[in-house]
Design an enzyme around this catalytic site. Structure first.
Site, PDB file in Angstrom:
ATOM      1  NE  ARG A  14      -1.136   2.688   2.807  1.00  0.00           N
ATOM      2  CZ  ARG A  14      -0.614   3.537   3.530  1.00  0.00           C
ATOM      3  NH1 ARG A  14      -0.509   4.571   2.685  1.00  0.00           N
ATOM      4  NH2 ARG A  14      -0.062   3.605   4.547  1.00  0.00           N
ATOM      5  CG  ASP A  15       3.214   4.285   2.906  1.00  0.00           C
ATOM      6  OD1 ASP A  15       2.798   5.143   2.015  1.00  0.00           O
ATOM      7  OD2 ASP A  15       3.568   4.585   4.225  1.00  0.00           O
ATOM      8  CG  HIS A 268       3.926   4.669   9.098  1.00  0.00           C
ATOM      9  ND1 HIS A 268       3.359   3.715   8.553  1.00  0.00           N
ATOM     10  CD2 HIS A 268       4.085   5.681   8.286  1.00  0.00           C
ATOM     11  CE1 HIS A 268       3.106   4.158   7.269  1.00  0.00           C
ATOM     12  NE2 HIS A 268       3.707   5.481   7.031  1.00  0.00           N
ATOM     13  CG  HIS A 270       7.448   7.735   5.316  1.00  0.00           C
ATOM     14  ND1 HIS A 270       7.261   7.186   3.920  1.00  0.00           N
ATOM     15  CD2 HIS A 270       6.465   7.382   5.727  1.00  0.00           C
ATOM     16  CE1 HIS A 270       6.036   6.963   3.981  1.00  0.00           C
ATOM     17  NE2 HIS A 270       5.510   7.046   5.150  1.00  0.00           N
ATOM     18  CB  CYS A 301       2.680  10.243   1.765  1.00  0.00           C
ATOM     19  SG  CYS A 301       0.974  11.081   1.651  1.00  0.00           S
ATOM     20  CG  ASN A 310       6.759   3.255   4.581  1.00  0.00           C
ATOM     21  OD1 ASN A 310       6.376   3.544   3.572  1.00  0.00           O
ATOM     22  ND2 ASN A 310       5.870   3.603   5.965  1.00  0.00           N
TER      23      ASN A 310
HETATM   24  P1  HMG Z   1     -13.765  14.000  -1.143  1.00  0.00           P
HETATM   25  O1  HMG Z   1     -13.471  15.052   0.027  1.00  0.00           O
HETATM   26  O2  HMG Z   1     -15.013  13.556  -1.579  1.00  0.00           O
HETATM   27  O3  HMG Z   1     -13.268  15.087  -2.285  1.00  0.00           O
HETATM   28  O4  HMG Z   1     -12.583  12.960  -0.874  1.00  0.00           O
HETATM   29  P2  HMG Z   1     -12.358  14.742  -3.453  1.00  0.00           P
HETATM   30  O5  HMG Z   1     -12.529  16.008  -4.530  1.00  0.00           O
HETATM   31  O6  HMG Z   1     -10.817  14.816  -3.101  1.00  0.00           O
HETATM   32  O7  HMG Z   1     -12.718  13.666  -4.174  1.00  0.00           O
HETATM   33  C1  HMG Z   1     -14.085  13.391  -4.875  1.00  0.00           C
HETATM   34  C2  HMG Z   1     -14.237  12.132  -5.975  1.00  0.00           C
HETATM   35  O8  HMG Z   1     -13.740  10.749  -5.165  1.00  0.00           O
HETATM   36  C3  HMG Z   1     -15.747  11.906  -6.152  1.00  0.00           C
HETATM   37  O9  HMG Z   1     -15.463  11.103  -7.417  1.00  0.00           O
HETATM   38  C4  HMG Z   1     -15.728  10.696  -5.087  1.00  0.00           C
HETATM   39  O10 HMG Z   1     -16.808   9.896  -5.437  1.00  0.00           O
HETATM   40  C5  HMG Z   1     -14.536   9.892  -4.900  1.00  0.00           C
HETATM   41  P3  HMG Z   1     -16.294  12.209  -8.519  1.00  0.00           P
HETATM   42  O11 HMG Z   1     -17.469  12.468  -8.197  1.00  0.00           O
HETATM   43  O12 HMG Z   1     -15.170  13.276  -8.904  1.00  0.00           O
HETATM   44  O13 HMG Z   1     -16.097  10.934  -9.766  1.00  0.00           O
HETATM   45  N1  HMG Z   1     -14.192   9.452  -3.772  1.00  0.00           N
HETATM   46  C6  HMG Z   1     -14.051   8.071  -3.640  1.00  0.00           C
HETATM   47  N2  HMG Z   1     -13.730   7.103  -4.740  1.00  0.00           N
HETATM   48  C7  HMG Z   1     -13.361   6.040  -4.173  1.00  0.00           C
HETATM   49  N3  HMG Z   1     -13.183   5.455  -2.673  1.00  0.00           N
HETATM   50  C8  HMG Z   1     -13.420   6.610  -1.898  1.00  0.00           C
HETATM   51  C9  HMG Z   1     -13.616   7.793  -2.248  1.00  0.00           C
HETATM   52  N4  HMG Z   1     -13.621   8.923  -1.740  1.00  0.00           N
HETATM   53  C10 HMG Z   1     -14.117   9.811  -2.427  1.00  0.00           C
HETATM   54  N5  HMG Z   1     -13.036   6.180  -0.836  1.00  0.00           N
HETATM   55  C11 HMG Z   1     -10.763  11.805  -0.019  1.00  0.00           C
HETATM   56  C12 HMG Z   1     -11.387  13.302   0.013  1.00  0.00           C
HETATM   57  C13 HMG Z   1      -9.528  12.050   1.020  1.00  0.00           C
HETATM   58  C14 HMG Z   1     -11.500  10.765   0.252  1.00  0.00           C
HETATM   59  C15 HMG Z   1     -10.112  11.621  -1.261  1.00  0.00           C
HETATM   60  O14 HMG Z   1      -9.522  12.807  -1.954  1.00  0.00           O
HETATM   61  C16 HMG Z   1      -9.161  10.633  -1.341  1.00  0.00           C
HETATM   62  O15 HMG Z   1      -9.368   9.361  -1.105  1.00  0.00           O
HETATM   63  N6  HMG Z   1      -7.554  11.035  -1.388  1.00  0.00           N
HETATM   64  C17 HMG Z   1      -6.648  10.139  -1.539  1.00  0.00           C
HETATM   65  C18 HMG Z   1      -5.604  10.066  -0.004  1.00  0.00           C
HETATM   66  C19 HMG Z   1      -4.731   9.127  -0.128  1.00  0.00           C
HETATM   67  O16 HMG Z   1      -4.959   8.043  -0.329  1.00  0.00           O
HETATM   68  N7  HMG Z   1      -3.661   9.563   0.464  1.00  0.00           N
HETATM   69  C20 HMG Z   1      -2.477   8.532   0.854  1.00  0.00           C
HETATM   70  C21 HMG Z   1      -2.777   7.427   1.713  1.00  0.00           C
HETATM   71  S1  HMG Z   1      -2.387   8.070   3.457  1.00  0.00           S
HETATM   72  C22 HMG Z   1      -0.481   8.039   3.522  1.00  0.00           C
HETATM   73  O17 HMG Z   1       0.060   7.414   2.729  1.00  0.00           O
HETATM   74  C23 HMG Z   1       0.011   8.390   4.776  1.00  0.00           C
HETATM   75  C24 HMG Z   1       0.478   7.041   5.871  1.00  0.00           C
HETATM   76  O18 HMG Z   1       1.216   5.947   4.890  1.00  0.00           O
HETATM   77  C25 HMG Z   1       0.800   7.523   7.042  1.00  0.00           C
HETATM   78  C26 HMG Z   1       1.891   8.492   6.835  1.00  0.00           C
HETATM   79  O19 HMG Z   1       3.060   8.075   6.321  1.00  0.00           O
HETATM   80  O20 HMG Z   1       1.677   9.670   7.196  1.00  0.00           O
HETATM   81  C27 HMG Z   1      -1.041   6.371   6.072  1.00  0.00           C
HETATM   82 MG    MG Z   2       3.309   6.433   5.226  1.00  0.00          MG
END
Ligand code: HMG
Ligand code: MG
Length: 360
Positions: A14-15, A268, A270, A301, A310
């Site tokens: 995933r990450d 966690h 990085h 990320c 990571n």
């Molecule tokens: P939002 O507020 O709905 O707004 O989603 P948006 O404009 O960003 O997205 C809207 C569109 O996404 C819409 O579709 C929604 O239906 C769709 P459209 O009408 O344009 O066709 N949508 C989704 N589709 C599928 N599955 C979903 C979903 N949610 C909305 N779950 C949101 C905000 C945050 C949900 C979205 O922007 C998003 O999913 N962003 C991706 C965030 C992400 O994956 N970040 C990386 C992971 S976190 C990370 O890596 C950190 C971590 O490793 C720890 C660390 O190191 O810090 C965990």
């Molecule tokens: Mg991470």
């Protein structure tokens, strides 16, 4: 030094892969998960149910989950798979795959969640919320057993939020408070369906927009809120790799003072500044016994510019074994996987211990 068992949460699929620009075939992702499951790793974060328009690389996570359910790899120990999701849409999409697979063609009905089995979930389920549902083995786990796979696999959900407002807006399009409000029902729903929940707190040791001085008390307040609403584990994340030994120490002390138990925390790290193993040592000293890592040092990320992977699983395993800790992980096998996957996606293998192990 440490005779303890240290749990490694492999987040490479995933990450590790989410930030890759070039589309990686789903077969490769499935092979990665299957190979990792055979190394003795007990917990693998295998994909995410997020918006594909933002993180296209994770769009095939439903297929990875289907594959794990239908063709579980034969693992030396039962494996728990974790699935990252940000909102109810993600949870619905996750349930869809779970329910489709559970009512699949071979006539087995969807079983109700069954009581926890002897192995227990990967997450520490000693929730502080007295009203929280007891975590139970997922229905899918008992389904796979009833089909004779006997893999003992379990599934859990990971949710993620941020310690700073700017990162919260960038990564999840909402404020810190909105994240918490969103998670309360999400967590309840997931746990009710039998899936324990891990909660990430991003940018706990530095923010790409607000700098290195993230207030540890703010992290502790968020941690307390997440635990109060029923999180089974916290993953406290140094998203940017800016964390240093003194800052890690300060953060862990602050969390302890706020009543967060070390058993409820995974760290966690990085490795952007090469401090991940040093910060791991500090965390071990503070009683932390769970760490996230990614094979081959994959990762980064999408919302943290310049942040690299990571800490490599191979490096983490090597260090932990050198200290006398037990991880259950086969270092040679994870080293081979790190070499294979980085080669597959055209990246340099970032793991020193992995490369050295293979060169021996
Ligand atoms: P939002 O507020 O709905 O707004 O989603 P948006 O404009 O960003 O997205 C809207 C569109 O996404 C819409 O579709 C929604 O239906 C769709 P459209 O009408 O344009 O066709 N949508 C989704 N589709 C599928 N599955 C979903 C979903 N949610 C909305 N779950 C949101 C905000 C945050 C949900 C979205 O922007 C998003 O999913 N962003 C991706 C965030 C992400 O994956 N970040 C990386 C992971 S976190 C990370 O890596 C950190 C971590 O490793 C720890 C660390 O190191 O810090 C965990
Ligand atoms: Mg991470």
């Amino acid at each position: 030094l440490f005779a303890d068992h240290v749990r490694i949460i492999e987040v490479g699929p995933r990450d590790g892969l989410q930030n890759e620009k070039k589309s990686i075939p789903v077969e490769t992702k499935i092979e990665l998960v299957n190979r990792l499951a055979r190394t003795g790793l007990r917990t693998i974060e295998a994909g995410s149910f997020v918006a594909p328009k933002w993180v296209p690389q994770m769009a095939a996570s439903d297929k990875v989950l289907s594959s794990v359910l239908k063709n579980p790899p034969s693992s030396p120990a039962p494996v728990t798979y974790q699935w990252l999701l940000p909102n109810s849409k993600g949870l619905d999409n996750y349930f869809k795959v779970m329910n489709t697979s559970a009512s699949a063609t071979d006539g087995y009905p969807t079983p109700p969640p069954s009581p926890q089995n002897d192995d227990g979930p990967a997450l520490n389920t000693s929730s502080q919320d007295p009203n929280a549902m007891p975590a139970s083995t997922s229905g899918v786990d008992s389904m796979s057993k009833s089909r004779g796979h006997g893999s003992g696999q379990k599934h859990e959900v990971s949710i993620f939020m941020s310690a700073t407002e700017t990162f919260s807006k960038t990564n999840t399009n909402c404020t810190i408070q909105e994240s918490l409000d969103r998670f309360r029902p999400l967590m309840a729903e997931s746990k009710k369906a039998g899936y324990p929940v891990r909660a990430y707190i991003s940018v706990a040791l530095g923010c790409p927009f607000e700098g290195a001085d993230v207030d540890p008390h703010r992290v502790a307040d968020i941690a307390a809120s997440l635990m109060e609403m029923g999180a089974d584990e916290l993953s406290v994340a140094d998203t940017t790799g800016m964390g240093t030994a003194p800052a890690t120490k300060k953060l862990l002390r602050t969390l302890k003072e706020a009543g967060i138990r070390s058993e409820d925390i995974a760290m966690h790290f990085h490795d952007t500044f090469g401090q991940a193993l040093i910060n791991t040592m500090v965390s071990l000293d503070h009683g932390i016994r769970a760490f996230d890592s990614a094979v081959g040092q994959l990762g980064g990320c999408p919302y943290s510019p310049g942040a690299t992977g990571n800490v490599a699983t191979e490096d983490l395993v090597y260090t932990l074994h050198s200290l006398g800790a037990d991880t259950g992980v086969d270092l040679e096998e994870v080293s081979r996987i790190g070499d294979w996957i980085t080669n597959e996606i055209g990246k340099e293998n970032g793991s020193s211990a992995g490369k050295a192990t293979l060169a021996r």
